[in-house]
Design a protein around this motif. Structure first.
Motif, mmCIF file in Angstrom:
data_model
loop_
_atom_site.group_PDB
_atom_site.id
_atom_site.type_symbol
_atom_site.label_atom_id
_atom_site.label_comp_id
_atom_site.label_asym_id
_atom_site.label_seq_id
_atom_site.Cartn_x
_atom_site.Cartn_y
_atom_site.Cartn_z
ATOM 1 N N LEU A 97 0.820 -1.211 0.000
ATOM 2 C CA LEU A 97 0.000 0.000 0.000
ATOM 3 C C LEU A 97 0.853 1.259 0.000
ATOM 4 C CD1 LEU A 97 -2.494 -1.140 2.805
ATOM 5 C CD2 LEU A 97 -2.725 -1.493 0.341
ATOM 6 N N PRO A 98 1.604 1.494 -1.064
ATOM 7 C CA PRO A 98 2.445 2.695 -1.075
ATOM 8 C C PRO A 98 1.617 3.977 -1.162
ATOM 9 C CG PRO A 98 2.490 1.614 -3.214
ATOM 10 C CD PRO A 98 1.730 0.701 -2.305
ATOM 11 N N ASP A 99 1.821 4.873 -0.192
ATOM 12 C CA ASP A 99 1.158 6.183 -0.181
ATOM 13 C C ASP A 99 -0.349 6.075 -0.370
ATOM 14 O OD1 ASP A 99 3.661 7.417 0.063
ATOM 15 O OD2 ASP A 99 3.962 7.332 -2.103
ATOM 16 N N LEU A 100 -0.949 5.061 0.237
ATOM 17 C CA LEU A 100 -2.389 4.865 0.069
ATOM 18 C C LEU A 100 -3.179 5.878 0.892
ATOM 19 C CD1 LEU A 100 -4.417 2.945 -1.328
ATOM 20 C CD2 LEU A 100 -4.497 1.671 0.815
ATOM 21 N N ARG A 101 -4.175 6.503 0.255
ATOM 22 C CA ARG A 101 -5.029 7.465 0.953
ATOM 23 C C ARG A 101 -6.485 7.221 0.576
ATOM 24 N NH1 ARG A 101 -1.061 12.171 -0.574
ATOM 25 N NH2 ARG A 101 0.360 12.092 1.198
ATOM 26 N N LEU A 102 -7.388 7.529 1.482
ATOM 27 C CA LEU A 102 -8.815 7.440 1.207
ATOM 28 C C LEU A 102 -9.138 8.313 -0.001
ATOM 29 C CD1 LEU A 102 -11.609 6.428 2.194
ATOM 30 C CD2 LEU A 102 -11.748 8.519 3.577
ATOM 31 N N PRO A 103 -9.838 7.770 -1.014
ATOM 32 C CA PRO A 103 -10.060 8.522 -2.259
ATOM 33 C C PRO A 103 -10.939 9.759 -2.122
ATOM 34 C CG PRO A 103 -10.344 6.159 -2.618
ATOM 35 C CD PRO A 103 -10.272 6.368 -1.132
ATOM 36 N N ALA B 237 -17.914 12.206 11.278
ATOM 37 C CA ALA B 237 -18.433 10.869 11.551
ATOM 38 C C ALA B 237 -18.712 10.117 10.254
ATOM 39 C CB ALA B 237 -19.706 10.973 12.388
ATOM 40 N N LEU B 238 -19.256 10.809 9.253
ATOM 41 C CA LEU B 238 -19.540 10.168 7.980
ATOM 42 C C LEU B 238 -18.244 9.757 7.274
ATOM 43 C CD1 LEU B 238 -21.489 9.265 5.791
ATOM 44 C CD2 LEU B 238 -21.492 11.618 4.892
ATOM 45 N N LEU B 239 -17.273 10.631 7.341
ATOM 46 C CA LEU B 239 -16.002 10.320 6.698
ATOM 47 C C LEU B 239 -15.378 9.061 7.316
ATOM 48 C CD1 LEU B 239 -14.299 11.575 4.446
ATOM 49 C CD2 LEU B 239 -12.967 12.761 6.198
ATOM 50 N N LYS B 240 -15.486 8.919 8.622
ATOM 51 C CA LYS B 240 -14.956 7.722 9.283
ATOM 52 C C LYS B 240 -15.716 6.469 8.874
ATOM 53 C CE LYS B 240 -12.895 9.829 13.384
ATOM 54 N NZ LYS B 240 -12.901 9.889 14.869
ATOM 55 N N ARG B 241 -17.040 6.588 8.675
ATOM 56 C CA ARG B 241 -17.842 5.433 8.246
ATOM 57 C C ARG B 241 -17.447 5.008 6.831
ATOM 58 N NH1 ARG B 241 -24.016 6.694 9.033
ATOM 59 N NH2 ARG B 241 -24.187 4.476 8.453
ATOM 60 N N ILE B 242 -17.202 6.000 5.978
ATOM 61 C CA ILE B 242 -16.778 5.683 4.606
ATOM 62 C C ILE B 242 -15.415 5.004 4.624
ATOM 63 C CG2 ILE B 242 -16.139 6.685 2.370
ATOM 64 C CD1 ILE B 242 -18.132 8.965 3.048
ATOM 65 N N GLU B 243 -14.527 5.526 5.451
ATOM 66 C CA GLU B 243 -13.197 4.928 5.532
ATOM 67 C C GLU B 243 -13.281 3.492 6.029
ATOM 68 O OE1 GLU B 243 -8.798 6.200 7.153
ATOM 69 O OE2 GLU B 243 -10.484 6.413 8.555
ATOM 70 N N ALA B 244 -14.121 3.223 7.036
ATOM 71 C CA ALA B 244 -14.279 1.867 7.556
ATOM 72 C C ALA B 244 -14.809 0.938 6.464
ATOM 73 C CB ALA B 244 -15.208 1.872 8.760
ATOM 74 N N TRP B 245 -15.751 1.428 5.675
ATOM 75 C CA TRP B 245 -16.300 0.627 4.559
ATOM 76 C C TRP B 245 -15.222 0.344 3.509
ATOM 77 C CZ3 TRP B 245 -16.626 2.325 -0.542
ATOM 78 C CH2 TRP B 245 -17.323 1.494 -1.427
ATOM 79 N N TRP B 246 -14.429 1.359 3.210
ATOM 80 C CA TRP B 246 -13.355 1.234 2.213
ATOM 81 C C TRP B 246 -12.283 0.248 2.681
ATOM 82 C CZ3 TRP B 246 -8.361 3.928 2.676
ATOM 83 C CH2 TRP B 246 -7.589 3.910 1.514
ATOM 84 N N ILE B 247 -11.931 0.312 3.969
ATOM 85 C CA ILE B 247 -10.940 -0.613 4.522
ATOM 86 C C ILE B 247 -11.484 -2.036 4.506
ATOM 87 C CG2 ILE B 247 -9.723 -1.288 6.627
ATOM 88 C CD1 ILE B 247 -9.535 1.705 7.325
ATOM 89 N N GLY C 259 -13.426 -3.308 2.502
ATOM 90 C CA GLY C 259 -13.390 -3.791 1.125
ATOM 91 C C GLY C 259 -11.983 -3.954 0.598
ATOM 92 N N ASP C 260 -11.001 -3.997 1.488
ATOM 93 C CA ASP C 260 -9.592 -4.203 1.151
ATOM 94 C C ASP C 260 -9.058 -3.113 0.231
ATOM 95 O OD1 ASP C 260 -7.189 -5.538 1.478
ATOM 96 O OD2 ASP C 260 -7.514 -6.849 -0.250
ATOM 97 N N PHE C 261 -9.555 -1.870 0.446
ATOM 98 C CA PHE C 261 -9.012 -0.687 -0.230
ATOM 99 C C PHE C 261 -9.250 -0.708 -1.749
ATOM 100 C CE2 PHE C 261 -6.272 -2.088 3.269
ATOM 101 C CZ PHE C 261 -6.436 -1.049 4.169
ATOM 102 N N GLN C 262 -10.206 -1.493 -2.204
ATOM 103 C CA GLN C 262 -10.411 -1.641 -3.645
ATOM 104 C C GLN C 262 -11.283 -0.544 -4.242
ATOM 105 O OE1 GLN C 262 -8.718 -4.072 -5.420
ATOM 106 N NE2 GLN C 262 -7.748 -4.203 -3.385
ATOM 107 N N LEU D 160 -17.886 7.717 -3.268
ATOM 108 C CA LEU D 160 -18.936 8.737 -3.284
ATOM 109 C C LEU D 160 -20.319 8.083 -3.306
ATOM 110 C CD1 LEU D 160 -17.403 11.355 -5.756
ATOM 111 C CD2 LEU D 160 -17.707 11.598 -3.287
ATOM 112 N N ASP D 161 -20.443 6.991 -4.042
ATOM 113 C CA ASP D 161 -21.726 6.268 -4.026
ATOM 114 C C ASP D 161 -22.024 5.740 -2.630
ATOM 115 O OD1 ASP D 161 -22.163 6.688 -6.712
ATOM 116 O OD2 ASP D 161 -21.340 4.740 -7.355
ATOM 117 N N ALA D 162 -21.001 5.223 -1.971
ATOM 118 C CA ALA D 162 -21.191 4.736 -0.603
ATOM 119 C C ALA D 162 -21.590 5.874 0.324
ATOM 120 C CB ALA D 162 -19.910 4.071 -0.104
ATOM 121 N N ALA D 163 -21.013 7.059 0.097
ATOM 122 C CA ALA D 163 -21.369 8.220 0.922
ATOM 123 C C ALA D 163 -22.831 8.557 0.764
ATOM 124 C CB ALA D 163 -20.481 9.401 0.539
#
Length: 413
Positions: free
Chosen positions: A357-363, A382-392, A394-397, A404-407
């Motif tokens: 995961l080189p330089d990986l950041r939440l999109p 709080a919403l941003l943290k929920r999106i990040e948890a969902w993204w993680i 999903g193995d960062f895929q 944005l759709d998840a948001a």
């Protein structure tokens, strides 16, 4: 002094830069030899790091000769006889032969001499008292070659006197024993070190750090560290650094996993205690801020980690930690903490995750949520943290569009 042997000329000896320095000194009639570690390590077939030269010419004369030959001369320690020559961009430390007139602990009043044996007698260990001419003729006044062959680390002359002159030599004995010694340690040296260990707190933390960190990189660092504990040395330096079993396991894992030995990681392995204890050690050794913070993090990991976790869990840990180097350290230390045999393949795989995961950041970021109509304030975070948890999860895929759709879905939930 009697010539003891001949060293096959090494590339660093015959390099044009080295020849230029010797030629500059010879032009003024100055006798010069390679001295110390470069001779010792070349004789053993080890890599040579620093090239030191000694000469009977006084430092001012050395400056003149170097300058006359078109080489840059830097008076790095001219009061003590040391000049640095820059030849082809390479540094060569040139020191005038000396003899001690009076010793003051780590400091001594010296006088220049033209006696090579007298100068060699000032050195700490027999293996460091070697010198050789430009064409490889070795001079060995105190049996250093025989000691190297036997793996015997021995002081020049009386051990107690040498350590009394400079207590840093006590730590140097153990450091050199870790890197060059075999078999039982020299009894006279060990007795002197044990007797004079109470003087160790008079040394600066930086000098202690330098010696201990070099010792910790040795393959058998754990065994020598245990010897220092048994001899009462560590009581006066790092009384909480006692877990030599974990240090030994870590050293073996590093070797098996092709992980270079790292002194900060190994120090963390041998320490017993929490973050606060690690910070006290960092203060004692005057570690840099980076070293201090790393040691503290290794002593009290930010999260539980195991080399046997599946790849998804390890990738999540790597992301949470946010530092590939720290992640590797924690994987190795966790493996060293584990009881029973460890699957080496699993360890190698866990370490390899560090490159996933080189330089990986939440999109997405807060401004993206603002654009979707989320108001500033706690709800946005709080919403941003929920999106990040969902993204993680999903193995960062997920890419930016998917995030944005998840948001939008979470906003409507």
């Amino acid at each position: 002094m009697t010539a003891a042997a001949r060293l096959v000329p090494q590339p660093w000896m015959t390099a044009p830069e080295s020849r230029a320095v010797f030629a500059a000194l010879a032009a003024g009639g100055a006798d010069a030899r390679f001295v110390g570690g470069c001779v010792r390590d070349a004789w053993l077939g080890r890599a040579v790091k620093d090239i030191d030269i000694a000469t009977h010419a006084p430092p001012e004369r050395v400056m003149e000769l170097l300058t006359a030959a078109g080489l840059r001369a830097i008076p790095t320690g001219i009061a003590h006889g040391t000049v640095t020559a820059l030849s082809g961009g390479k540094p060569y430390e040139i020191t005038t032969l000396r003899r001690d007139v009076e010793s003051f602990g780590r400091h001594a009043r010296v006088a220049f001499t033209d006696d090579w044996v007298e100068d060699a007698a000032r050195r700490d260990l027999t293996m460091n008292a070697l010198s050789c001419t430009a064409d490889g003729l070795i001079h060995d006044p105190f049996g250093g070659l025989a000691d190297l062959a036997a793996g015997r680390v021995r002081f020049v002359g009386d051990a107690t006197r040498r350590v009394t002159e400079d207590v840093l030599r006590l730590l140097r004995f153990f450091r050199f024993y870790a890197h060059y010694g075999r078999g039982a340690p020299d009894a006279e040296a060990l007795a002197a070190c044990m007797a004079l260990a109470p003087r160790l707190p008079t040394l600066s933390g930086e000098r202690v750090r330098g010696e201990l960190f070099r010792l910790l990189t040795a393959p058998n660092a754990a065994q020598v560290w245990r010897l220092m504990i048994d001899q009462g040395v560590m009581t006066h330096l790092l009384p909480t650094a006692t877990d030599t079993a974990r240090l030994d396991r870590l050293a073996r894992l590093e070797r098996d996993a092709d992980a270079p030995p790292d002194p900060t990681r190994r120090l963390a392995a041998v320490l017993v205690g929490d973050r606060a204890a690690a910070l006290r050690v960092a203060e004692t050794l005057r570690l840099s801020n980076v070293e201090r913070d790393r040691l503290a993090a290794l002593s009290e990991p930010p999260m539980a980690l195991s080399a046997t976790d599946d790849r998804t869990m390890l990738r999540q840990a790597l992301y949470r930690i946010g530092d590939a180097g720290l992640y590797r350290d924690l994987v190795l230390l966790a493996a060293a903490n584990a009881s029973g045999p460890l699957d080496l393949a699993a360890l190698r795989a866990a370490l390899a995750v560090a490159g996933d995961l080189p330089d990986l950041r939440l999109p997405v970021a807060g401004r993206d949520l603002l654009a979707l109509g989320v108001e500033r304030g706690p709800a946005l975070g709080a919403l941003l943290k929920r999106i990040e948890a969902w993204w993680i999860a999903g193995d960062f895929q997920a890419d930016r569009a998917a995030c944005l759709d998840a948001a939008r879905e979470l906003m409507g939930a």
